[in-house]
Structures are given as structure tokens and as C-alpha cells.
Design an enzyme around this catalytic site. Structure first.
Site, PDB file in Angstrom:
ATOM      1  N   ASP A   1      -1.940  26.241  35.542  1.00  0.00           N
ATOM      2  CA  ASP A   1      -3.155  25.465  35.723  1.00  0.00           C
ATOM      3  C   ASP A   1      -4.175  25.817  35.013  1.00  0.00           C
ATOM      4  OD1 ASP A   1      -2.267  24.262  38.423  1.00  0.00           O
ATOM      5  OD2 ASP A   1      -2.647  26.166  39.355  1.00  0.00           O
TER       6      ASP A   1
ATOM      7  N   GLU B   1      -6.681   6.508  10.515  1.00  0.00           N
ATOM      8  CA  GLU B   1      -7.091   7.282  11.638  1.00  0.00           C
ATOM      9  C   GLU B   1      -5.742   8.509  11.790  1.00  0.00           C
ATOM     10  OE1 GLU B   1      -6.784   3.901  11.465  1.00  0.00           O
ATOM     11  OE2 GLU B   1      -8.271   2.902  13.185  1.00  0.00           O
TER      12      GLU B   1
ATOM     13  N   PHE C   1      -6.529  35.610  43.875  1.00  0.00           N
ATOM     14  CA  PHE C   1      -5.441  35.681  43.093  1.00  0.00           C
ATOM     15  C   PHE C   1      -5.670  34.945  41.667  1.00  0.00           C
ATOM     16  CE2 PHE C   1      -4.510  32.013  45.622  1.00  0.00           C
ATOM     17  CZ  PHE C   1      -4.318  31.084  44.693  1.00  0.00           C
TER      18      PHE C   1
ATOM     19  N   ARG D   1      10.020  22.847  37.838  1.00  0.00           N
ATOM     20  CA  ARG D   1       8.996  22.841  38.980  1.00  0.00           C
ATOM     21  C   ARG D   1       9.149  21.556  39.568  1.00  0.00           C
ATOM     22  NH1 ARG D   1       3.482  23.771  39.748  1.00  0.00           N
ATOM     23  NH2 ARG D   1       3.012  22.656  41.830  1.00  0.00           N
TER      24      ARG D   1
ATOM     25  N   GLU E   1       0.743  -1.167  -0.058  1.00  0.00           N
ATOM     26  CA  GLU E   1      -0.118  -0.044   0.018  1.00  0.00           C
ATOM     27  C   GLU E   1       0.925   1.214   0.000  1.00  0.00           C
ATOM     28  OE1 GLU E   1      -4.012  -0.479   2.309  1.00  0.00           O
ATOM     29  OE2 GLU E   1      -2.504  -1.286   3.592  1.00  0.00           O
TER      30      GLU E   1
ATOM     31  N   ASP F   1       3.944  27.812  38.124  1.00  0.00           N
ATOM     32  CA  ASP F   1       2.785  26.962  38.332  1.00  0.00           C
ATOM     33  C   ASP F   1       1.617  27.334  37.237  1.00  0.00           C
ATOM     34  OD1 ASP F   1       0.844  25.292  39.477  1.00  0.00           O
ATOM     35  OD2 ASP F   1      -0.089  26.706  40.811  1.00  0.00           O
TER      36      ASP F   1
ATOM     37  N   ILE G   1      -9.456  18.030  36.898  1.00  0.00           N
ATOM     38  CA  ILE G   1     -10.717  18.816  37.296  1.00  0.00           C
ATOM     39  C   ILE G   1     -10.784  20.122  36.586  1.00  0.00           C
ATOM     40  CG2 ILE G   1     -12.027  19.411  39.228  1.00  0.00           C
ATOM     41  CD1 ILE G   1     -10.822  17.512  40.872  1.00  0.00           C
TER      42      ILE G   1
ATOM     43  N   ARG H   1       7.320  27.522  44.074  1.00  0.00           N
ATOM     44  CA  ARG H   1       7.602  26.796  42.883  1.00  0.00           C
ATOM     45  C   ARG H   1       8.088  27.759  41.847  1.00  0.00           C
ATOM     46  NH1 ARG H   1       1.232  26.334  43.601  1.00  0.00           N
ATOM     47  NH2 ARG H   1       2.072  26.517  45.741  1.00  0.00           N
TER      48      ARG H   1
END
Length: 283
Positions: free
Chosen positions: A221, A79, A247, A207, A27, A219, A236, A216
Site C-alpha cells: 500500500d 513528447e 501496524f 495476491r 523524418e 499486501d 487515496i 493475502r
């Protein structure tokens, strides 16, 4: 529908391309016919009203670009090819906000009668708000470097940055003051992929996760990801307890005050005003 606004759709049906994709060596060597169906979601109202192609997406250019991509690359899995094509369209044509792409393989090596096998994928740009903080070393440099590394990701675009706020440490208080802020990022990455990207940047900048809420270098998030609500072992969203952290809310209000918290159903500005009022009333 993205951001509450209905989008228009440009459709390409069964674009025929000869290419070399497949699990088997023959292929990849001999090649075969593929068919591509693509739905491109755009806001075409301005283009329609002004009758101006420059304000829309040239579907002819999209077709030739798909042909070029299919011919210049070789993938074992359709895919992989479908995912690659969808993301490349979004990166190449900035007016396209979402893509639904189906890659058909009518001559797949199956010794049974069939019309075709296909893989359909859906990809789109996502809006993510990121909380940023640092309280070790050259805090401003760590933050600027993190922003640069994030913007250098091919499938991420840094859209906005808040002002930076000097804030007292939260939780574990026996540590230096933080510089905190928020970013708005446009990304093609899934929430899990984006989390991995943030962790890789944190690791690159030294970190160390030794003390919970401890000092740290950087950071990063995920605060909000579109209007997604995710609760897994590793992630979460919305960020837990963000409504109680000034803050976070203060800088986020600067760049996304109109955005609604998907669980609390209040805007970031409303949450920020409420928390400021509450903190002023505390003894």
C-alpha cells in the site's frame, strides 16, 4: 524546492543535435536539427565551497550523453523523446534531483512560418513510503521477494526497510497473524504508475482480492507520496485511516518518524505515540 531545501540550477540552452525523430518516414530517414534546453536541479553548495567538480554535475558529460541518446534512438513523438531524455538524465546522474527539459523542433513539417515547436517536461525523484504485509504461506519469503521485485524496477530504488512486526489481523479477524513493515522507496514514477507497479508485484506473488481485509500472500500500500494529497476513484494518498493503524505507524515511525502527515500536520512519531497511548487506555 524538494524536501523543504532550495536547490541550485545548472542550465543548458539550445544544445543543437541532429537526429531522426518524427511521425513521418522521411523524418526518421533523413533527420533534422533539434534543440535541447535542460535545467538540472542539484545541491551545488558543497561543490561550490570546495571548488570540486566531483561534487557537482559535469554539464559537458550531460551534453554528450543527450547527444548520444538522441542519435541512438528514434521516436515518433517529441513528447516521448523529451520524457525519455529527462528520465535518463535522472538515472545517469545521481546528484540531479529534478529536471526541466524542453525539446525544440525548428524544422518541423509545418507549411507555415514559425520559429519552432517544442515540448517541455518536468521530472524528478519522489519519496514514497509503502506499507507491506503478508499472512499466507512463507510470509518472510513473500515480503523479501516483493522488496527485490520493487528494487529491480529501473526507475525505483529501495532506500530503507523497517523491522518486521507480527500483528493481529485488522478488520476481518478470522485469519492468521500478519507480518507487517514499511519501506522507503525513491521513484521516478507518478503515483498512478507506482500503484500499477505495486499491483503487478502483488499479482505476480499470487495476491487474490476475494475478501475485503482478508488473507493475502502480499499486501503493498502507498502510505505517503512526497507530501501529495490525492483523492481519486483508484487512489487515496495519504493512505486512508493510517493514523489509526498501529501496524502501519509502528514500522513507519522507525524509518520516517520525522515525516509530517500532509493532512493532519503531525509527524508520524507524534501519531504513533498518540495511538499507542490511546490503545493503552482502552479497556
Amino acid at each position: 524546492m524538494i524536501g523543504g531545501i532550495g536547490l541550485d540550477k545548472i542550465c543548458i540552452e539550445d544544445l543543437e543535435i541532429y537526429a531522426r525523430h518524427g511521425v513521418y518516414p522521411e523524418e526518421n530517414k533523413l533527420g533534422q536539427k533539434f534543440l535541447i534546453c535542460a535545467q538540472l536541479f542539484v545541491d551545488a553548495r558543497k561543490a561550490a565551497r570546495q571548488d570540486d567538480l566531483q561534487l557537482s554535475v559535469n554539464y559537458g558529460e550531460v551534453c554528450y550523453y543527450l547527444k548520444e541518446l538522441m542519435e541512438q534512438h528514434t521516436f515518433r513523438l517529441i513528447e516521448t523523446a523529451a520524457d525519455f531524455l529527462a528520465q535518463e538524465i535522472l538515472l545517469k546522474f545521481p546528484l540531479v534531483q529534478r529536471v526541466v527539459l524542453e525539446l525544440k523542433k525548428p524544422n518541423a513539417p509545418i507549411m507555415l512560418p514559425f520559429s519552432y515547436v517544442s515540448v517541455a517536461v518536468e521530472r524528478q525523484w519522489h519519496t514514497v513510503y509503502v506499507g507491506v504485509g503478508s499472512n499466507m504461506g512463507n510470509r518472510e519469503l513473500y515480503i523479501r521477494t516483493a522488496m527485490q521485485l520493487l528494487d529491480e524496477q529501473r526507475d525505483c530504488q529501495l532506500m530503507k526497510a523497517s523491522n518486521w512486526f507480527v500483528t493481529a489481523p485488522y478488520g476481518y479477524t478470522d485469519q492468521p497473524e500478519f507480518i507487517n513493515g514499511c519501506l522507503q522507496v525513491r521513484t521516478l514514477q507518478s503515483p498512478e504508475e507506482f500503484l500499477d507497479t505495486l499491483h503487478a508485484i502483488e499479482q505476480h506473488l499470487g495476491r487474490e482480492r476475494t475478501v475485503h481485509w482478508g488473507p493475502r500472500t502480499i499486501d503493498l500500500d502507498i502510505l505517503l507520496y512526497d507530501d501529495a494529497v490525492i483523492n481519486t476513484e483508484n487512489l487515496i494518498i495519504p493512505h486512508i485511516d493510517m493514523q489509526n493503524r498501529l501496524f502501519v505507524l509502528k514500522p513507519l515511525d522507525e524509518i520516517a518518524g520525522f515525516v509530517r502527515h500532509p493532512l493532519l500536520q503531525q509527524t508520524i512519531h507524534q501519531l504513533c505515540v498518540q495511538l499507542e497511548s490511546q490503545l493503552k487506555e482502552e479497556p
